[in-house]
Design a protein around this motif. Structure first.
Motif, PDB file in Angstrom:
ATOM      1  N   PHE A 382       0.828  -1.209   0.000  1.00 54.90           N
ATOM      2  CA  PHE A 382       0.000   0.000   0.000  1.00 54.90           C
ATOM      3  C   PHE A 382       0.860   1.256   0.000  1.00 54.90           C
ATOM      4  N   VAL A 383       1.923   1.265   0.780  1.00 57.54           N
ATOM      5  CA  VAL A 383       2.812   2.436   0.822  1.00 57.54           C
ATOM      6  C   VAL A 383       3.436   2.674  -0.549  1.00 57.54           C
ATOM      7  N   VAL A 384       3.873   1.606  -1.196  1.00 50.64           N
ATOM      8  CA  VAL A 384       4.450   1.754  -2.535  1.00 50.64           C
ATOM      9  C   VAL A 384       3.397   2.257  -3.516  1.00 50.64           C
ATOM     10  N   MET A 385       2.143   1.800  -3.355  1.00 49.30           N
ATOM     11  CA  MET A 385       1.056   2.275  -4.214  1.00 49.30           C
ATOM     12  C   MET A 385       0.819   3.766  -4.024  1.00 49.30           C
ATOM     13  N   LEU A 386       0.959   4.251  -2.798  1.00 51.06           N
ATOM     14  CA  LEU A 386       0.816   5.684  -2.564  1.00 51.06           C
ATOM     15  C   LEU A 386       1.869   6.468  -3.334  1.00 51.06           C
ATOM     16  N   LEU A 387       3.066   5.912  -3.432  1.00 51.37           N
ATOM     17  CA  LEU A 387       4.168   6.609  -4.096  1.00 51.37           C
ATOM     18  C   LEU A 387       4.120   6.458  -5.612  1.00 51.37           C
ATOM     19  N   GLN A 388       3.655   5.301  -6.082  1.00 49.52           N
ATOM     20  CA  GLN A 388       3.507   5.052  -7.522  1.00 49.52           C
ATOM     21  C   GLN A 388       2.231   4.249  -7.733  1.00 49.52           C
ATOM     22  N   ILE A 389       1.287   4.825  -8.437  1.00 48.03           N
ATOM     23  CA  ILE A 389      -0.028   4.211  -8.570  1.00 48.03           C
ATOM     24  C   ILE A 389       0.043   2.856  -9.260  1.00 48.03           C
ATOM     25  N   ARG A 390       1.086   2.606 -10.061  1.00 46.76           N
ATOM     26  CA  ARG A 390       1.165   1.314 -10.747  1.00 46.76           C
ATOM     27  C   ARG A 390       1.333   0.151  -9.783  1.00 46.76           C
ATOM     28  N   ALA A 391       1.790   0.425  -8.548  1.00 41.39           N
ATOM     29  CA  ALA A 391       1.910  -0.649  -7.562  1.00 41.39           C
ATOM     30  C   ALA A 391       0.560  -1.160  -7.097  1.00 41.39           C
ATOM     31  N   ALA A 392      -0.531  -0.526  -7.546  1.00 38.59           N
ATOM     32  CA  ALA A 392      -1.860  -1.053  -7.246  1.00 38.59           C
ATOM     33  C   ALA A 392      -2.033  -2.451  -7.814  1.00 38.59           C
ATOM     34  N   ARG A 393      -1.289  -2.779  -8.878  1.00 38.33           N
ATOM     35  CA  ARG A 393      -1.416  -4.110  -9.458  1.00 38.33           C
ATOM     36  C   ARG A 393      -0.978  -5.191  -8.481  1.00 38.33           C
TER      37      ARG A 393
END
Length: 590
Positions: A382-393
């Motif tokens: 989740f933290v990585v997704m906050l920084l880069q939306i592509r980590a939502a995958r």
């Protein structure tokens, strides 16, 4: 109890068939307007599969028609090319010229089976039998599944998602059955081999095994088995993917000696720690921190370039004007402005999953270990997704089992309790867990504000999509092989659908090709002509709807971009495309 943890063939097949039919129906219904192979990475992957089947060597990862006439080294793994090429080889006798179409339908739908199975197994482990059907169905209602497992998707992200789920499931089960740590280690090594986008999940899994051992010494067997299997699988990944002469060449953007050394040090550290008689939590924590610090220091001292990250060696202009503008690399709050529906639809299920984790850590002390391991991995994703939306995958599929546990619990309460409260709670848990439902509500909210809704619509999208249809390349495909200058985002499809070579496609290792493409379109036209001459370019092909042609970056008054907009291109660029064709093609006259 063992039988209670089985997913069951019939539920799995039912949910897979339901999802597959929906995906195929959607692809067929939009076939006239939306390219089946829409993403540039999918087009490039199929191009590499074709080259591999045509005899290109296992270790030869150069795309010889890219960065023409020099070629460009790709950073992708043959571990994805091999199964796709094998499937295409089997499909060709039956489907002939349509074998590519059969492949791009079959491959993602085959991967959908382990996605549903892994999600359901983890949901069963966390939420019991009541979480089985939610675990199977939530994956089908996820925006990530709609993108990464739909027909047309050939890139490596779906496999990385599966490996992330496998890592997490094995890590949770290993708390009780240490041999599952071997599976987590193999999955972690394979994930790194396929692509370093998996690094945060791999790092979280390493931390999970380390902290589980810190909390209780009986986890030493799992610690040892994970470390050794992770080191061995990463070494095998390096050996199969990189020729021996390049094993010690540092690289931060793909499997290399840098990551192999880190995995070896991790394995050695976990082995030594598992053998030491460290009896208290503070002592184990201190020893783990020291071992981790030593491993990190040795990696940095051996390969200091790792500190700069995967793009650390790139030209600063490209970083500022190209890499930093990639929409999927934007932080979540920036992405929200241009695509609020998508951002909310991926964020809400993850936040819901984290809330479920916190609740169970507090309220279920007998299951606290499993939820702590799960929560650690999900929090980092989740933290990585906050920084880069592509980590939502990664974050969204990892959150699905927790959301399934929530739905199972609210359903169980609803059938045992009278009143509207439990019914509303169950419906609310479904709405907050299913990204597709969140997206529908979000779309309705955005539509209520017409001015804002209009501002989020890209009027050039249909034009770009028409440029990527196979029919758009039909005339070019009939010409003898030439060297062509194209916008960066057109390059991969040009390689797939024609025999021609191009200067650029959106891959950072092709730095000189990307720079020359930007200079051709945005610098003085005579300097651009010199670039064409130096590379032996015979044709220029553009898609007028692409942002690169409409002025993506600052450009001079006498640039191709400016002159094309004004309709005053120089006479040495002679248009040869038919009227109304999606692509405009110009021959470069002497």
């Amino acid at each position: 109890m063992a039988g209670d943890n089985k997913v069951g063939v019939l539920p799995l097949f039912f949910c897979w068939a339901l999802t597959a039919v929906a995906f195929v129906a959607k692809a067929l219904s939009t076939a006239a307007t939306v390219p089946l192979i829409l993403d540039t990475d999918d087009a490039m992957r199929l191009t590499m599969v074709h080259d591999f089947l045509d005899g290109q060597g296992w270790f030869d990862l150069v795309q010889h028609r890219l960065n023409t006439p020099y070629g460009a080294l790709m950073h992708w793994s043959r571990l994805i090319d091999l199964p796709e090429a094998s499937l295409l080889f089997l499909l060709r006798p039956a489907f002939g010229a349509a074998a590519d179409i059969a492949l791009v339908y079959a491959w993602p739908l085959l991967l959908l089976v382990p996605l549903l199975w892994l999600t359901a197994r983890l949901a069963l482990r966390l939420g019991g039998r009541a979480a089985l059907w939610p675990g199977l169905l939530l994956s089908s209602l996820s925006l990530i599944t709609l993108v990464e497992f739909a027909p047309g998707r050939l890139d490596h992200h779906a496999v990385q998602i599966l490996l992330a789920l496998a890592m997490l499931w094995c890590a949770v089960v290993a708390l009780e059955r240490p041999r599952f740590a071997l599976g987590a280690g193999v999955a972690a090594g394979a994930a790194l081999t396929i692509g370093i986008e998996s690094l945060p999940v791999v790092g979280a899994t390493i931390m999970a095994f380390g902290l589980a051992w810190v909390a209780t010494a009986r986890q030493s067997v799992a610690l040892r088995d994970f470390g050794l299997s992770f080191a061995l699988s990463t070494l095998l990944g390096l050996a199969q993917g990189v020729p021996p002469g390049r094993w010690l060449v540092p690289a931060a953007d793909a499997i290399s000696g840098t990551y192999a050394l880190a995995a070896i040090l991790c394995g050695l550290a976990f082995l030594v720690l598992s053998l030491l008689p460290l009896r208290t939590v503070p002592v184990r924590l201190g020893a783990g921190l020291v071992a981790g610090a030593i491993a990190v220091a040795l990696v940095v001292l051996s390969f200091p370039a790792i500190l700069a990250g995967p793009y650390g060696q790139m030209d600063p202009w490209l970083l500022a004007n190209w890499v930093d503008r990639i929409s999927e690399a934007e932080p979540l709050w920036t992405s929200f402005a241009s695509g609020p529906v998508y951002v909310v639809a991926v964020a809400v299920p993850v936040v819901t999953g984290l809330a479920v984790v916190a609740w169970n850590i507090v309220r279920r002390p007998q299951e606290r270990g499993a939820w702590l391991v799960y929560g650690l991995v999900l929090t980092i994703a989740f933290v990585v997704m906050l920084l880069q939306i592509r980590a939502a995958r990664f974050a969204v599929p990892l959150a699905a089992p927790a959301c399934a546990a929530l739905i199972g619990a609210t359903w169980h309460r609803m059938v045992r309790t009278n009143g509207f409260g439990p019914i509303l709670a169950m419906l609310g848990s479904v709405a907050a867990s299913a990204g597709l439902i969140v997206a529908v509500f979000g779309t309705l909210v955005v539509a209520a504000f017409p001015a804002y809704d209009a501002g989020t619509i890209d009027p050039n999208r249909p034009g770009r999509q028409s440029c990527l249809m196979p029919a758009a390349f039909a005339d070019l495909a009939g010409l003898p092989p030439e060297r062509i200058m194209t916008p960066i985002d057109l390059g991969s499809h040009m390689l797939l659908y024609t025999p021609h070579a191009v200067v650029a496609a959106p891959y950072h290792r092709n730095e000189q090709g990307v720079l020359d493409t930007f200079r051709f379109f945005n610098g003085p036209i005579e300097e651009g002509r010199a670039i064409l001459r130096a590379r032996g370019i015979a044709l220029v092909a553009i898609c007028p709807a692409m942002s690169e042609v409409r002025g993506l970056v600052a450009h001079t008054a006498d640039s191709f971009v400016s002159l094309f907009a004004a309709g005053t291109l120089p006479g040495w660029l002679r248009e040869m495309s038919a009227a109304g064709a999606p692509l405009k093609v110009y021959s470069v006259e002497p």
